[in-house]
Design a protein around this motif. Structure first.
Motif, mmCIF file in Angstrom:
data_model
loop_
_atom_site.group_PDB
_atom_site.id
_atom_site.type_symbol
_atom_site.label_atom_id
_atom_site.label_comp_id
_atom_site.label_asym_id
_atom_site.label_seq_id
_atom_site.Cartn_x
_atom_site.Cartn_y
_atom_site.Cartn_z
ATOM 1 N N SER A 52 1.016 -1.087 0.022
ATOM 2 C CA SER A 52 -0.094 0.088 -0.076
ATOM 3 C C SER A 52 0.908 1.206 -0.159
ATOM 4 C CB SER A 52 -0.864 0.055 1.153
ATOM 5 O OG SER A 52 -0.313 0.246 2.338
ATOM 6 N N ARG A 53 2.143 1.017 0.418
ATOM 7 C CA ARG A 53 2.953 2.364 0.701
ATOM 8 C C ARG A 53 3.806 2.462 -0.699
ATOM 9 N NH1 ARG A 53 -0.073 2.832 4.134
ATOM 10 N NH2 ARG A 53 -0.050 3.560 6.128
ATOM 11 N N GLY A 54 4.024 1.401 -1.506
ATOM 12 C CA GLY A 54 4.701 1.355 -2.439
ATOM 13 C C GLY A 54 6.035 1.412 -2.303
ATOM 14 N N TRP A 55 6.668 0.861 -1.221
ATOM 15 C CA TRP A 55 7.989 0.621 -0.753
ATOM 16 C C TRP A 55 8.813 -0.164 -1.694
ATOM 17 C CZ3 TRP A 55 6.696 -0.675 4.929
ATOM 18 C CH2 TRP A 55 6.367 0.499 5.713
ATOM 19 N N ASN A 56 10.098 0.165 -1.933
ATOM 20 C CA ASN A 56 11.051 -0.580 -2.814
ATOM 21 C C ASN A 56 11.629 -1.521 -1.873
ATOM 22 O OD1 ASN A 56 12.636 -1.504 -4.741
ATOM 23 N ND2 ASN A 56 13.962 0.305 -4.772
ATOM 24 N N VAL A 57 10.922 -2.704 -1.706
ATOM 25 C CA VAL A 57 11.549 -3.700 -0.995
ATOM 26 C C VAL A 57 12.477 -4.463 -1.489
ATOM 27 C CG1 VAL A 57 10.812 -5.710 0.578
ATOM 28 C CG2 VAL A 57 9.357 -3.666 0.324
ATOM 29 N N ARG A 58 13.767 -4.837 -0.596
ATOM 30 C CA ARG A 58 14.610 -5.545 -1.040
ATOM 31 C C ARG A 58 14.648 -7.191 -0.757
ATOM 32 N NH1 ARG A 58 19.021 -2.941 -3.366
ATOM 33 N NH2 ARG A 58 18.205 -1.342 -4.507
ATOM 34 N N ALA A 59 13.976 -7.306 0.427
ATOM 35 C CA ALA A 59 14.105 -8.590 1.028
ATOM 36 C C ALA A 59 12.556 -8.595 1.987
ATOM 37 C CB ALA A 59 15.204 -8.792 1.853
#
Lengths: 325, 244
Positions: free
Chosen positions: A285-292
């Motif tokens: 929902s926050r559109g984070w750029n998640v690496r793991a």
């Protein structure tokens, strides 16, 4: 196939095994865990008839080890700690001796020998004196000795100790392969091994059983059970952290630098809660750029440390108490 | 029986897998030769018999046999192979007997290989071969008795040096208790019955009797029962290891 009830072994004033009871059925691989000196080897020695219990009973395939030791030993394959073998003999000579003792002669004996040699990958060193072999090969000679007569019950004291990663992998594969129609007990210090091959783990400490369950059940006792780790780049992390902290029911967040990234491990107060769903929902929902992003089953080493306390310093402290009282 | 055979064969092959067997046999033959010809003066005595040769056997055995026996159990305990051995389906009696018989067969082989001495005296003169044969039998039984004591002591320790030293001491007592010097000393303060009993326990007394050329059943029974008692104690000591 292995039944143990109220097993006790004392050496003088020292109680090495203190009231162990368990049984192992066909198809099970029991991982026997515990710190050094917890009583693993002593228990195995009582099952195999090398040591007599102070009290309690052991039966192997229905044979009482105290009264029918030879019958019980015929059903057993045993790899003692350190895999002792006659150094001046060659693996071939040694295994022939074992076959002869086990009553496997002629073609039958040759077949058993060939099978064990193949399973333990000993072919290349069959005619070299055992004392000239590397630690890994010596261990495999002991392994071949134990499985030579294809026994229904297999007891192995640290079967992969001293092996390189490839050899470890091979031995674990072999144990798994054999496990379908055998009852197997292995002792080990290596917790990943329990995950890899054991259908059940039994943790003992100071001769007492402290846990018994599948590796999954034991891991669930870890504080890491269902904990969620999420990784960000260095600049994204500070923005995400407050939002993670604001999640309800979080008891703790660990920060772990991981290369150029920052990883956060979130622990829920309720370990059964499926935190991963909430965290991944939030990230989306926050559109984070998640690496793991992953959830953990739990860490056996943490459970092991939690349950076993009989390290050297503890023992020393106990001894002092005994002296002063 | 099958297990006994397997243990016997493994032990036998063990002797010849290392230089131990060859070194032992060569040194033993050299020592018997040296004592017979240089110390015993076989040639100078001018008699065609092997009395100087056999006379030194108890004293040679005193050191050579404990050297063979010391490793039998002590080494198994040191290296941990005893754990393999005792968790195999082998009755303790087969273990004890298999090891002992292999060691006895090995020392007998060394004894048989002294035959050139016998050929020599037959070439030089015409000795009483009956007496020589009886002496060989006597030496064979005496070796067995030395060996049984040494094996038994080896079972009590995992240290080969201790096994050797204690075995030599015990065997020494069993040997010298028949010497006139020792018996005469004891006659001074011990009753005659006891002195007789101690003399009766001596290897020398019984070996000398057989060396006279007559194999008396009593002497054979003495050696065999001593072997039997030592082996039973050996078995009890091994079984007691299960207690930890």
């Amino acid at each position: 196939m292995i039944n143990i009830s109220d097993l006790v072994k004392r050496f003088g004033a020292f109680t090495a095994v203190d009231g162990l009871s368990f049984s192992v059925e066909k198809g099970e691989v029991l991982g026997f865990l515990g710190p050094n000196g917890a009583g693993k080897s002593t228990t195995m020695r009582m099952i195999t008839g090398f040591l007599a219990p102070t009290s309690g009973q052991v039966s192997v395939c229905g044979y009482d080890v105290a009264t029918q030791v030879l019958e019980a030993q015929r059903q057993l394959g045993y790899l003692p700690e350190g895999a002792p073998a006659y150094g001046e003999m060659t693996p071939r000579g040694y295994l022939k001796f074992i076959a002869e003792v086990r009553g496997l002669s002629g073609a039958e004996g040759q077949k058993a020998l060939d099978r064990a040699v193949e399973q333990a990958h000993l072919g290349s060193v069959l005619d070299q004196p055992i004392e000239t072999l590397s630690k890994g090969f010596k261990r495999r000679v002991g392994l071949a000795q134990a499985i030579l007569h294809n026994p229904p019950v297999l007891i192995m004291d640290e079967p992969t100790d001293g092996l390189d990663p490839n050899q470890k992998h091979a031995v674990r594969g072999l144990i798994k392969e054999m496990s379908a129609d055998k009852a197997i007990i292995i002792s080990t210090h290596i917790l990943e091994e329990v995950d890899a091959i054991c259908s059940r783990a039994l943790i003992i400490d100071r001769g007492r059983q402290v846990a018994d369950g599948t590796p999954g059940e034991l891991a669930a006792r870890s504080s890491y059970h269902n904990a969620v780790t999420i990784g960000f780049t260095q600049d994204e992390a500070p923005r995400a952290l407050p939002e993670l902290q604001s999640l309800a029911g979080i008891s703790r967040i660990d920060e772990i630098p991981e290369g150029g990234e920052l990883h956060y491990t979130l622990f829920a107060a309720d370990k059964e809660r499926l935190l991963i769903e909430e965290v991944s929902g939030l990230a989306q929902s926050r559109g984070w750029n998640v690496r793991a992003l992953y959830a953990e089953e739990g860490r056996l080493d943490e459970v092991f440390r939690m349950l076993t306390t009989s390290d050297v310093s503890e023992r020393g402290a106990d001894a002092k108490v005994e002296v002063s009282t | 029986m099958r297990e006994l055979k397997a243990v016997f064969r493994r032990e036998m092959s063990g002797y010849f897998a290392t230089p131990l067997a060859y070194v032992f046999i060569v040194v033993f033959l050299f020592a018997t030769g040296a004592f017979t010809f240089y110390v015993g003066n076989l040639f100078e005595a001018g008699r065609a018999d092997l009395s100087p040769f056999f006379g030194y056997h108890p004293w040679l055995y005193l050191f050579f046999i404990p050297a063979i026996a010391m490793r039998l159990w002590a080494e198994e305990q040191k290296t941990g192979t005893i754990e393999v051995l005792m968790t195999l389906p082998i009755p303790i009696s087969s273990l004890v007997l298999g090891k002992f018989l292999a060691a006895w067969a090995f020392t007998s082989l060394a004894l048989v290989l002294t035959f050139p001495v016998w050929i020599s005296v037959n070439y030089l003169g015409s000795p009483d071969n009956g007496v020589i044969l009886a002496s060989y039998f006597g030496s064979f039984f005496m070796a067995g008795a030395f060996l049984a004591i040494g094996t038994c002591i080896s079972a009590a320790t995992n240290n080969q040096v201790i096994a050797f030293v204690v075995s030599v001491t015990v065997c020494f007592l069993f040997t010298v208790s028949g010497l006139p010097l020792v018996l005469g000393f004891m006659q001074g303060f011990l009753p005659q019955v006891l002195v007789q009993a101690i003399a009766g326990l001596s290897f020398l007394t019984h070996f000398e009797a057989i060396r006279g050329g007559v194999i008396d059943l009593r002497d054979v029974v003495f050696f065999l029962s001593l072997i039997g008692v030592a082996l039973v104690i050996n078995g009890v000591l091994i079984d007691a290891k299960r207690e930890g």
